[in-house]
Structure formats: structure tokens, C-alpha cells
Design a protein around this motif. Structure first.
Motif, PDB file in Angstrom:
ATOM      1  N   GLU B 119     -28.771 -50.125  28.242  1.00 21.95           N
ATOM      2  CA  GLU B 119     -30.082 -49.305  28.370  1.00 21.95           C
ATOM      3  C   GLU B 119     -30.743 -49.954  29.801  1.00 21.95           C
ATOM      4  O   GLU B 119     -30.312 -51.165  30.278  1.00 21.95           O
ATOM      5  CB  GLU B 119     -30.806 -50.046  27.278  1.00 21.95           C
ATOM      6  N   SER B 120     -31.491 -49.000  30.341  1.00 26.32           N
ATOM      7  CA  SER B 120     -32.169 -49.387  31.670  1.00 26.32           C
ATOM      8  C   SER B 120     -33.225 -50.738  31.296  1.00 26.32           C
ATOM      9  O   SER B 120     -33.879 -50.282  30.342  1.00 26.32           O
ATOM     10  CB  SER B 120     -32.939 -48.191  32.120  1.00 26.32           C
ATOM     11  N   SER B 121     -33.138 -51.719  32.236  1.00 30.82           N
ATOM     12  CA  SER B 121     -34.118 -52.661  31.972  1.00 30.82           C
ATOM     13  C   SER B 121     -34.557 -53.270  33.052  1.00 30.82           C
ATOM     14  O   SER B 121     -33.727 -53.142  34.215  1.00 30.82           O
ATOM     15  CB  SER B 121     -33.606 -53.672  30.844  1.00 30.82           C
ATOM     16  N   ARG B 122     -35.407 -54.458  33.066  1.00 30.24           N
ATOM     17  CA  ARG B 122     -35.821 -55.153  34.306  1.00 30.24           C
ATOM     18  C   ARG B 122     -34.354 -55.455  35.108  1.00 30.24           C
ATOM     19  O   ARG B 122     -34.245 -55.766  36.196  1.00 30.24           O
ATOM     20  CB  ARG B 122     -36.824 -56.065  33.978  1.00 30.24           C
ATOM     21  N   ASP B 125     -31.540 -52.612  35.784  1.00 31.93           N
ATOM     22  CA  ASP B 125     -31.850 -52.055  37.023  1.00 31.93           C
ATOM     23  C   ASP B 125     -31.528 -52.763  38.269  1.00 31.93           C
ATOM     24  O   ASP B 125     -31.451 -52.056  39.390  1.00 31.93           O
ATOM     25  CB  ASP B 125     -33.212 -51.659  36.822  1.00 31.93           C
ATOM     26  N   SER B 206     -29.137 -57.666  25.059  1.00 30.80           N
ATOM     27  CA  SER B 206     -30.380 -56.922  24.875  1.00 30.80           C
ATOM     28  C   SER B 206     -30.288 -55.444  25.409  1.00 30.80           C
ATOM     29  O   SER B 206     -31.265 -54.806  25.154  1.00 30.80           O
ATOM     30  CB  SER B 206     -31.454 -57.661  25.626  1.00 30.80           C
ATOM     31  N   THR B 207     -29.217 -55.105  26.076  1.00 31.77           N
ATOM     32  CA  THR B 207     -29.223 -53.916  26.401  1.00 31.77           C
ATOM     33  C   THR B 207     -27.971 -52.788  26.228  1.00 31.77           C
ATOM     34  O   THR B 207     -28.111 -51.600  26.176  1.00 31.77           O
ATOM     35  CB  THR B 207     -29.368 -53.562  28.135  1.00 31.77           C
TER      36      THR B 207
END
Lengths: 184, 212
Positions: B119-122, B125, B206-207
Motif C-alpha cells: 500500500e502507498s504510505s508515508r 512512498d 503495515s502495508t
């Protein structure tokens, strides 16, 4: 020179010679080993891993190679064993065809028309049953005789020659069929 | 097509796959690296016994010091950890790749090979991926990413099935790694001995989404 120094020098020389012979083996055969691995796994990244494993095993067992003349068959046999050991579990088919087509165009300097035929043949080889594809790849890439292939695949020479004949017939049938349908 | 043309085409097609750049050097390096313990050890042990008598105590002390220095974590030497280390050494030439692979490219490849995505995350990315390839670990297709870490390249490998029951730490003289069960799959993170691996495990945890 003391006996100990002499023994140490002799060990260094042996190690150096061993390494030189191994390096020469890599240079002579890694292209063909990689090509055969590609057809065996039908997947470039796996073929690369398999080539690495093959040469790593070869280096470890280098002293068991009796004669330089036997080196090529020895490497192909290691590769086949490693493939069976590492990749024996069924795996999903991975689409790696585009890579091969890019290689085809680049490696064989083919014209667009020839590339189409080559591409058809490539797909036909991939679609061959392993019992036909395997001896064909060993013969064409490895340059092995029917008897040598028989030893590697645990088949008698007649069976190998029959499979080679049938493999070519199957491929020709695909090519001829496609060429005829293009002309109609 | 006549017989001769057919044979020529057959040769061209079967011999078309060309080895990737750098493979030859990597194969030659096998003889330079200390991955060959069996054969040379046998030769040297016979001819050079006194050398080993001198070297063994030194090596043992160094191993003890290294072991004490390493955070007192229980490291395990399992067939899987050996396979991972072998794989990373075999692909060592990619550790310093300067390519940049975007998250979209990573996800496209992961979707096709292991049916998963990040997943895209801080964190993801800004993750600097410079290598992404499907590989073969634990008898199955896995995804191998190499990202920039604090002390050097970090390998992140994702396997679409669970191959360990609990987190396992392993290491050798150069690398430290962890194998962590993650959902229905497994995550392997490996970096230099000084690399703090926990944050990469947390980031992937987490992603990562398995899509089956």
C-alpha cells in the motif's frame, strides 16, 4: 626452502590451478548452461538462479571432475539435478515469453518475417511436452549425441533418437500449418 | 521451409536466450569468495596442518567476540537461512544497483508473481527501491526487493506462503536477517550487521496485502 614452506607453496599452486580451471569452465560453458536452464525452467530469473547454483556446486565438487573432456556433460548433469532438487515443487507458469522474443530479435539479427517464424517456433518449443523438449535442447544447445543424452536422461539411445525425430516433426507441423494458413 | 532452413531456425531459437550482463563475473566470483568450504579445506588440512593449529584459536576468539557483540540475539542457522544467504551472495552484484524502481512497478511485478501489493504510505512512498525481481526461495516463487537502508542495501523478500512458525533471526559475518511470518505469507529482511531491520519489517507489515 623448508618442508613446511614447500608444502604451503604446493597448496597455493594447487588452489591457483584449481581456480584457473574453474574460470576457464565458466567462460567456456556458462552461455550454454544458462540457455539450457532457460528452456528447462521456462523462466529467466529462475534460469539465472539455477545457473548460479550449478556453478556453485561445480566449484565445490570440482575435484571430482575426472577429465576436462567430461566437463560439459558434468555441468549439464549438475544443472538437471539442481533443477530437480530446487524446483521440483509445482509452480505457477510465469509469463516470460516477451523476454525470449526480445532475445530472439537481438541474438539472431532476424528480419521481421523471420522473427515471426522464430516466434512461432519458440512458442511451439515451449508447448512441446518436456519428454520431447528436453532431449532436443540437450542436442541443439549442448551438442550431445543420442547416447550422451540417453545417459543424462536415463533412456536408451533408440528412445532418444525417436523422441528427437518426433520433436522435430511436431515443430515442423506447427510451422508448416502456420505458414500454410498465412498463405491461404 | 526446407530441412536446412528449419535446422538453422531451430538453432537460432534454442540458442537465443542470452545470459544477463554480470552473470559471468558473478560465476567467476564463486571461486574468489569463501563459499567453497569442502574441497580446498580438504587439500589444505592435509598439507598445512600447522597453519590450522595456529589459526583455529584466533578464529575461535574472533567468532566469540563477534557473537558477543551482536546484540545477544539468538541467531539460528537453518536450511532456509542458509538458502537465503546463498541467494543474496549469488545476487551480490545487484546490491549496489543504482536503478530506481517505483512503487507502481514493484506492485505490478508483485501482483503477477506473488499476488500481493504494498500500500502507498508515508514510508513506502519514500522507500528507495533499486532492484526488484522474482526469485525462487523455499521451493516457491518469491519477490526480492533491494532498498536503501541506513547502513547499506537491505534485501526484502516476500514469500506467498508461511514457511516459519515464529520470527527467526540469522546472520553470518557480513549480514543479519530476520524471517517473519506475515499473514498467509512470510517476510525476510536482510541487511548489513549494523542495520536496524525492525523498521523495515514494521513498514512491510503495515502495508503488505496478500490478494488471495
Amino acid at each position: 626452502m623448508t618442508a613446511q614452506e614447500s608444502a604451503e607453496n604446493s597448496v597455493i599452486t594447487t588452489k591457483g590451478q584449481r581456480r584457473k580451471r574453474y574460470e576457464s569452465l565458466v567462460r567456456d560453458y556458462y552461455h550454454d548452461i544458462f540457455r539450457y536452464a532457460c528452456w528447462l525452467t521456462r523462466h529467466r530469473p529462475l534460469a539465472e538462479d539455477l545457473t548460479q547454483e550449478t556453478f556453485m556446486r561445480a566449484w565445490r565438487a570440482f575435484d571430482s571432475l575426472q577429465s576436462p573432456d567430461a566437463a560439459k556433460a558434468w555441468l549439464f548433469t549438475i544443472l538437471r539435478r539442481e533443477n530437480a532438487r530446487l524446483y521440483e515443487k509445482p509452480r505457477p507458469e510465469l509469463d516470460d515469453v516477451d523476454d525470449h522474443e526480445a532475445s530472439l530479435a537481438e541474438a539472431a539479427h532476424l528480419e521481421p518475417d523471420q522473427l515471426m517464424e522464430a516466434s512461432m517456433l519458440h512458442k511451439a518449443i515451449l508447448a512441446l511436452e518436456p519428454e520431447y523438449r528436453d532431449p532436443l535442447a540437450l542436442q541443439v544447445i549442448g551438442g550431445f549425441s543420442g547416447e550422451e543424452i540417453g545417459v543424462m536422461l536415463d533412456l536408451n539411445n533408440n528412445t532418444v533418437m525417436t523422441r528427437l525425430f518426433r520433436a522435430r516433426n511436431k515443430l515442423r507441423a506447427v510451422l508448416d500449418g502456420n505458414i500454410e494458413s498465412k498463405q491461404e | 521451409m526446407n530441412e536446412q532452413d528449419f535446422e538453422k531456425l531451430l538453432q537460432q531459437v534454442l540458442k537465443a536466450p542470452t545470459p544477463p550482463a554480470g552473470l559471468q563475473n558473478s560465476l567467476l566470483a564463486v571461486a574468489s569468495e569463501d563459499v567453497n568450504q569442502a574441497a580446498p579445506a580438504r587439500t589444505m588440512a592435509a598439507a598445512n596442518d600447522s597453519f590450522w593449529r595456529r589459526a583455529l584459536p584466533v578464529a575461535a576468539c574472533m567468532a566469540l567476540l563477534l557473537g558477543l557483540a551482536y546484540r545477544f540475539q539468538p541467531a539460528q542457522d537453518t536450511p532456509l537461512s542458509q538458502e537465503i544467504l546463498r541467494h543474496v551472495y549469488a545476487e551480490a552484484r545487484f546490491l549496489n544497483s543504482t536503478d530506481h524502481v517505483s512503487l507502481a512497478e514493484v506492485n505490478s511485478r508483485m501482483g503477477k508473481t506473488i499476488k500481493a501489493r504494498l500500500e502507498s504510505s508515508r514510508d513506502t512512498d519514500v522507500m528507495d527501491v533499486h532492484f526488484s525481481k522474482d526469485c525462487w526461495i523455499a521451493k516457491q516463487v518469491a519477490m526480492h526487493l533491494i532498498i536503501s537502508g541506513d547502513t547499506g542495501p537491505v534485501s526484502v523478500m516476500m514469500i506467498p506462503s508461511q514457511v516459519v512458525q515464529q520470527e527467526t533471526v540469522f546472520n553470518d559475518a557480513r549480514f543479519t536477517g530476520t524471517i517473519t511470518p506475515m499473514g498467509s505469507g512470510t517476510l525476510i529482511v536482510l541487511g548489513n550487521r549494523a542495520e536496524p531491520l525492525g523498521k523495515y519489517t514494521a513498514m512491510v507489515q503495515s502495508t503488505l496485502h496478500w490478494q488471495y
